[in-house]
Design a protein around this motif. Structure first.
Motif, PDB file in Angstrom:
ATOM      1  N   ASP A   1     -10.206  39.293  12.521  1.00  0.00           N
ATOM      2  CA  ASP A   1      -8.750  38.942  11.896  1.00  0.00           C
ATOM      3  C   ASP A   1      -9.076  37.342  11.626  1.00  0.00           C
ATOM      4  O   ASP A   1      -8.665  37.061  10.823  1.00  0.00           O
ATOM      5  CB  ASP A   1      -7.652  38.976  13.052  1.00  0.00           C
TER       6      ASP A   1
ATOM      7  N   LEU B   1      -8.432  35.710   7.908  1.00  0.00           N
ATOM      8  CA  LEU B   1      -7.455  34.729   7.805  1.00  0.00           C
ATOM      9  C   LEU B   1      -8.082  33.468   7.039  1.00  0.00           C
ATOM     10  O   LEU B   1      -7.750  32.749   6.137  1.00  0.00           O
ATOM     11  CB  LEU B   1      -7.061  34.307   8.906  1.00  0.00           C
TER      12      LEU B   1
ATOM     13  N   THR C   1      -5.023  35.957   5.015  1.00  0.00           N
ATOM     14  CA  THR C   1      -4.244  37.309   5.431  1.00  0.00           C
ATOM     15  C   THR C   1      -5.003  37.870   6.474  1.00  0.00           C
ATOM     16  O   THR C   1      -6.292  38.079   6.311  1.00  0.00           O
ATOM     17  CB  THR C   1      -3.628  38.079   4.424  1.00  0.00           C
ATOM     18  N   THR C   2      -4.600  38.780   7.223  1.00  0.00           N
ATOM     19  CA  THR C   2      -5.237  39.705   8.354  1.00  0.00           C
ATOM     20  C   THR C   2      -5.204  41.152   7.573  1.00  0.00           C
ATOM     21  O   THR C   2      -5.738  42.208   8.035  1.00  0.00           O
ATOM     22  CB  THR C   2      -4.916  39.484   9.576  1.00  0.00           C
ATOM     23  N   ASP C   3      -4.270  41.251   6.584  1.00  0.00           N
ATOM     24  CA  ASP C   3      -4.073  42.523   5.859  1.00  0.00           C
ATOM     25  C   ASP C   3      -4.970  42.800   4.618  1.00  0.00           C
ATOM     26  O   ASP C   3      -4.444  42.102   3.666  1.00  0.00           O
ATOM     27  CB  ASP C   3      -2.618  42.579   5.708  1.00  0.00           C
TER      28      ASP C   3
ATOM     29  N   ALA D   1      -3.497  43.628   1.368  1.00  0.00           N
ATOM     30  CA  ALA D   1      -2.525  42.635   0.955  1.00  0.00           C
ATOM     31  C   ALA D   1      -3.342  41.594  -0.243  1.00  0.00           C
ATOM     32  O   ALA D   1      -2.666  40.739  -0.804  1.00  0.00           O
ATOM     33  CB  ALA D   1      -1.685  42.079   1.683  1.00  0.00           C
ATOM     34  N   ILE D   2      -4.494  41.582  -0.056  1.00  0.00           N
ATOM     35  CA  ILE D   2      -5.218  40.473  -0.598  1.00  0.00           C
ATOM     36  C   ILE D   2      -5.259  40.682  -2.195  1.00  0.00           C
ATOM     37  O   ILE D   2      -5.657  41.773  -2.718  1.00  0.00           O
ATOM     38  CB  ILE D   2      -6.783  40.475  -0.114  1.00  0.00           C
TER      39      ILE D   2
END
Length: 86
Positions: free
Chosen positions: A4, A8, A13-15, A18-19
């Motif tokens: 994670d 970041l 982000t850690t998703d 969602a990048i």
């Protein structure tokens, strides 16, 4: 290095889903730079593996100086390749 934390650091982000494409491209470029500068073999491997997850890993012959390091990287590389085929 926590996964994670790396996400970041490189993508903000850690998703991974969602990048945005531009953020992924910029993050991959930052990883390539850091990979080239890093001297610790374990940290280099982690960055290389994250590059592989983004289909941007350098060839094993270029990424790792000795055969033992290249061989250690082959197993996770095979997993990544298998996941790409699914």
């Amino acid at each position: 290095m926590q996964f994670d934390d790396l996400l970041l650091r490189f993508f903000g982000t850690t998703d991974m889903d969602a990048i945005a494409p531009a953020a992924r491209e910029a993050g991959v470029e930052r990883m390539r730079v850091e990979f080239g500068l890093e001297r610790d073999p374990a940290k280099r491997f982690v960055i290389w593996a994250l590059l592989a997850m983004n289909d941007a890993e350098p060839d094993l012959d270029i990424a790792f100086e000795n055969e033992a390091e290249r061989e250690a990287a082959r197993n996770p590389l095979d997993l990544v390749i298998s996941a790409r085929e699914d």
